[in-house]
Design a protein around this motif. Structure first.
Motif, PDB file in Angstrom:
ATOM      1  N   VAL A  35       0.837  -1.202   0.000  1.00  0.00           N
ATOM      2  CA  VAL A  35       0.000   0.000   0.000  1.00  0.00           C
ATOM      3  C   VAL A  35       0.867   1.244   0.000  1.00  0.00           C
ATOM      4  CG1 VAL A  35      -1.759   1.273   1.309  1.00  0.00           C
ATOM      5  CG2 VAL A  35      -1.851  -1.222   1.194  1.00  0.00           C
ATOM      6  N   SER A  36       0.510   2.239  -0.827  1.00  0.00           N
ATOM      7  CA  SER A  36       1.297   3.477  -0.902  1.00  0.00           C
ATOM      8  C   SER A  36       0.399   4.663  -1.212  1.00  0.00           C
ATOM      9  CB  SER A  36       2.366   3.335  -1.989  1.00  0.00           C
ATOM     10  OG  SER A  36       1.736   3.157  -3.243  1.00  0.00           O
ATOM     11  N   GLY A  37       0.957   5.859  -1.082  1.00  0.00           N
ATOM     12  CA  GLY A  37       0.231   7.082  -1.450  1.00  0.00           C
ATOM     13  C   GLY A  37      -1.018   7.336  -0.639  1.00  0.00           C
TER      14      GLY A  37
ATOM     15  N   PHE B   3      -3.924  -0.851  -8.075  1.00  0.00           N
ATOM     16  CA  PHE B   3      -5.286  -0.330  -7.987  1.00  0.00           C
ATOM     17  C   PHE B   3      -5.316   0.990  -7.233  1.00  0.00           C
ATOM     18  CE2 PHE B   3      -5.535  -4.900  -8.260  1.00  0.00           C
ATOM     19  CZ  PHE B   3      -6.593  -5.143  -9.113  1.00  0.00           C
ATOM     20  N   ASP B   4      -6.250   1.860  -7.644  1.00  0.00           N
ATOM     21  CA  ASP B   4      -6.589   3.061  -6.887  1.00  0.00           C
ATOM     22  C   ASP B   4      -7.757   2.697  -5.981  1.00  0.00           C
ATOM     23  OD1 ASP B   4      -5.130   5.404  -7.215  1.00  0.00           O
ATOM     24  OD2 ASP B   4      -5.905   5.719  -9.238  1.00  0.00           O
ATOM     25  N   ILE B  48      -2.742   0.370  -4.192  1.00  0.00           N
ATOM     26  CA  ILE B  48      -2.429  -0.950  -3.653  1.00  0.00           C
ATOM     27  C   ILE B  48      -2.028  -1.891  -4.778  1.00  0.00           C
ATOM     28  CG2 ILE B  48      -4.908  -1.538  -3.632  1.00  0.00           C
ATOM     29  CD1 ILE B  48      -4.268  -3.358  -1.196  1.00  0.00           C
ATOM     30  N   ASP B  49      -0.979  -2.667  -4.513  1.00  0.00           N
ATOM     31  CA  ASP B  49      -0.464  -3.668  -5.453  1.00  0.00           C
ATOM     32  C   ASP B  49      -1.046  -5.020  -5.069  1.00  0.00           C
ATOM     33  OD1 ASP B  49       1.268  -3.672  -7.674  1.00  0.00           O
ATOM     34  OD2 ASP B  49       2.777  -2.614  -6.486  1.00  0.00           O
ATOM     35  N   ALA B  50      -1.700  -5.712  -6.007  1.00  0.00           N
ATOM     36  CA  ALA B  50      -2.256  -7.034  -5.695  1.00  0.00           C
ATOM     37  C   ALA B  50      -2.437  -7.829  -6.974  1.00  0.00           C
ATOM     38  CB  ALA B  50      -3.577  -6.890  -4.958  1.00  0.00           C
ATOM     39  N   GLN B  51      -2.588  -9.153  -6.810  1.00  0.00           N
ATOM     40  CA  GLN B  51      -2.777 -10.066  -7.928  1.00  0.00           C
ATOM     41  C   GLN B  51      -4.026  -9.700  -8.733  1.00  0.00           C
ATOM     42  OE1 GLN B  51      -0.355 -12.529  -7.618  1.00  0.00           O
ATOM     43  NE2 GLN B  51      -0.760 -13.367  -9.664  1.00  0.00           N
ATOM     44  N   GLY B  54      -9.915  -9.226  -6.042  1.00  0.00           N
ATOM     45  CA  GLY B  54     -10.264  -9.974  -4.825  1.00  0.00           C
ATOM     46  C   GLY B  54      -9.159  -9.924  -3.788  1.00  0.00           C
ATOM     47  N   ALA B  55      -7.904 -10.114  -4.240  1.00  0.00           N
ATOM     48  CA  ALA B  55      -6.772 -10.065  -3.321  1.00  0.00           C
ATOM     49  C   ALA B  55      -6.623  -8.665  -2.729  1.00  0.00           C
ATOM     50  CB  ALA B  55      -5.499 -10.477  -4.055  1.00  0.00           C
ATOM     51  N   ALA B  56      -6.822  -7.647  -3.567  1.00  0.00           N
ATOM     52  CA  ALA B  56      -6.727  -6.262  -3.089  1.00  0.00           C
ATOM     53  C   ALA B  56      -7.785  -6.001  -2.017  1.00  0.00           C
ATOM     54  CB  ALA B  56      -6.900  -5.291  -4.253  1.00  0.00           C
ATOM     55  N   ALA B  57      -9.003  -6.459  -2.279  1.00  0.00           N
ATOM     56  CA  ALA B  57     -10.104  -6.249  -1.331  1.00  0.00           C
ATOM     57  C   ALA B  57      -9.817  -6.922   0.008  1.00  0.00           C
ATOM     58  CB  ALA B  57     -11.411  -6.766  -1.922  1.00  0.00           C
TER      59      ALA B  57
END
Lengths: 86, 86
Positions: A35-37, B3-4, B48-51, B54-57
């Protein structure tokens, strides 16, 4: 007509956000390196009585300028504006 | 994948909101009689960086529980979660 509204008030780009920076510094220690920003704003929810969506949006815009936001450093954004009961 | 995200953290129903009550008391004097039920929450924006979504959530949910919200008195809600660059 009654509407449910949600308005976001956030710092303008370039304005320092110490609260967001503090959260960001805490993230790696908690295992959230991805997570960033991080930026922190306010989320206002309320009900509003108006003729139609356009009139409601106008009142909300005026209310943001005069009460909810500081236009010098903050932007406001209507995120939700949904009629209640239909 | 990046993702934003925008997450709202709001007081649970029934939890007193003095900040919202103060805003509501100020509204009539400013001419906004049509607005009621004001509640004030927080709006977090971050990347956020995620696959995948769903992974981000899942990461966001965990982050809300451990850092952004106080689950005893607050609810958290993912308002936006959009891929950056497609």
């Amino acid at each position: 007509m009654k509407f449910d509204a949600m308005v976001e008030v956030k710092l303008r780009p370039g304005i320092a956000d110490p609260q967001g920076a503090t959260i960001e510094r805490a993230l790696p220690a908690l295992g959230f390196e991805e997570v960033s920003g991080v930026r922190v704003g306010k989320a206002f929810r309320f009900q509003i009585d108006a003729q139609d969506v356009g009139a409601a949006a106008e009142v909300i815009d005026e209310m943001c300028k005069r009460l909810l936001a500081n236009p010098v450093i903050e932007d406001s954004l209507v995120i939700e504006l949904n009629p209640i009961d239909g």
